[in-house]
Design a protein around this motif. Structure first.
Motif, short mmCIF file in Angstrom:
data_model
loop_
_atom_site.label_atom_id
_atom_site.label_comp_id
_atom_site.label_asym_id
_atom_site.label_seq_id
_atom_site.Cartn_x
_atom_site.Cartn_y
_atom_site.Cartn_z
N ASN A 1 3.26 9.79 1.63
CA ASN A 1 4.30 9.79 2.72
C ASN A 1 4.18 8.48 3.58
OD1 ASN A 1 5.04 12.42 2.21
ND2 ASN A 1 3.43 13.29 3.66
N PHE A 2 3.63 7.44 2.91
CA PHE A 2 3.51 6.11 3.55
C PHE A 2 3.69 5.04 2.64
CE2 PHE A 2 0.54 3.08 5.22
CZ PHE A 2 1.20 2.56 6.41
N THR A 3 4.10 4.05 3.16
CA THR A 3 4.32 2.68 2.55
C THR A 3 4.22 1.51 3.37
OG1 THR A 3 5.76 3.57 0.54
CG2 THR A 3 5.71 1.29 0.62
N PHE A 4 3.43 0.76 3.10
CA PHE A 4 2.88 -0.52 3.96
C PHE A 4 3.34 -1.73 3.19
CE2 PHE A 4 0.30 -3.82 5.45
CZ PHE A 4 0.95 -4.05 6.71
N TYR A 5 4.37 -2.56 3.68
CA TYR A 5 4.51 -3.70 2.80
C TYR A 5 4.28 -5.07 3.67
CZ TYR A 5 7.23 -7.19 0.32
OH TYR A 5 7.52 -8.41 -0.63
N ALA A 6 3.64 -5.84 3.19
CA ALA A 6 3.22 -7.22 4.12
C ALA A 6 3.48 -8.34 3.16
CB ALA A 6 1.77 -7.35 4.64
N PRO A 7 4.59 -8.87 3.16
CA PRO A 7 4.99 -9.97 2.37
C PRO A 7 4.46 -11.48 2.72
CG PRO A 7 6.61 -9.57 3.85
CD PRO A 7 5.84 -8.74 4.22
N ILE A 8 3.28 -11.47 2.53
CA ILE A 8 2.54 -12.75 3.20
C ILE A 8 2.80 -14.04 2.30
CG2 ILE A 8 0.29 -13.73 3.55
CD1 ILE A 8 -0.66 -10.92 3.98
N ALA A 9 2.82 -13.71 1.05
CA ALA A 9 2.94 -14.97 0.04
C ALA A 9 4.52 -15.41 0.32
CB ALA A 9 2.61 -14.83 -1.42
N THR A 10 5.58 -14.33 0.32
CA THR A 10 6.96 -14.46 0.34
C THR A 10 7.27 -15.18 1.83
OG1 THR A 10 7.39 -12.72 -0.98
CG2 THR A 10 9.16 -13.54 0.60
N VAL B 1 0.91 -1.25 -0.05
CA VAL B 1 0.04 -0.02 -0.01
C VAL B 1 0.79 1.14 0.07
CG1 VAL B 1 -1.89 1.24 1.20
CG2 VAL B 1 -1.76 -1.16 1.50
N GLN B 2 0.76 2.04 -1.11
CA GLN B 2 1.61 3.18 -1.16
C GLN B 2 0.82 4.48 -1.09
OE1 GLN B 2 3.92 2.76 -4.64
NE2 GLN B 2 5.38 1.40 -3.54
N ARG B 3 1.06 5.35 -0.35
CA ARG B 3 0.52 6.76 -0.31
C ARG B 3 1.50 7.75 -0.32
NH1 ARG B 3 -4.11 4.42 -1.07
NH2 ARG B 3 -5.33 3.48 0.77
#
Length: 66
Positions: free
Chosen positions: A40-49, A36-38
């Motif tokens: 001033n904000f980036t959220f990264y959740a590597p579920i499959a990895t 999720v990129q906004r």
């Protein structure tokens, strides 16, 4: 037990060092990884990895203990 912890620590260090090359083959950008990129904000959740790494490590440890 301490030997296993040392090996796990060395594997984590090796993955950290090799991460730039691993990301080139697509590890970290699999379908199922949430980004999720906004402005001033980036959220990264590597579920499959995370699931893939877990399965691979489980198979490796199962083969070692066999």
């Amino acid at each position: 037990m301490s030997r296993t912890l040392i090996i796990v620590g060395l594997v984590i260090v090796a993955v950290g060092i090799l991460w730039p090359w691993l990301s080139r083959i697509g590890l970290g950008r699999l379908p199922g990884d949430i980004v999720v990129q906004r402005e001033n904000f980036t959220f990264y959740a590597p579920i499959a990895t995370g699931i893939l790494v877990s399965v691979v490590l489980s198979v490796i440890f199962w083969l070692i203990n066999r």
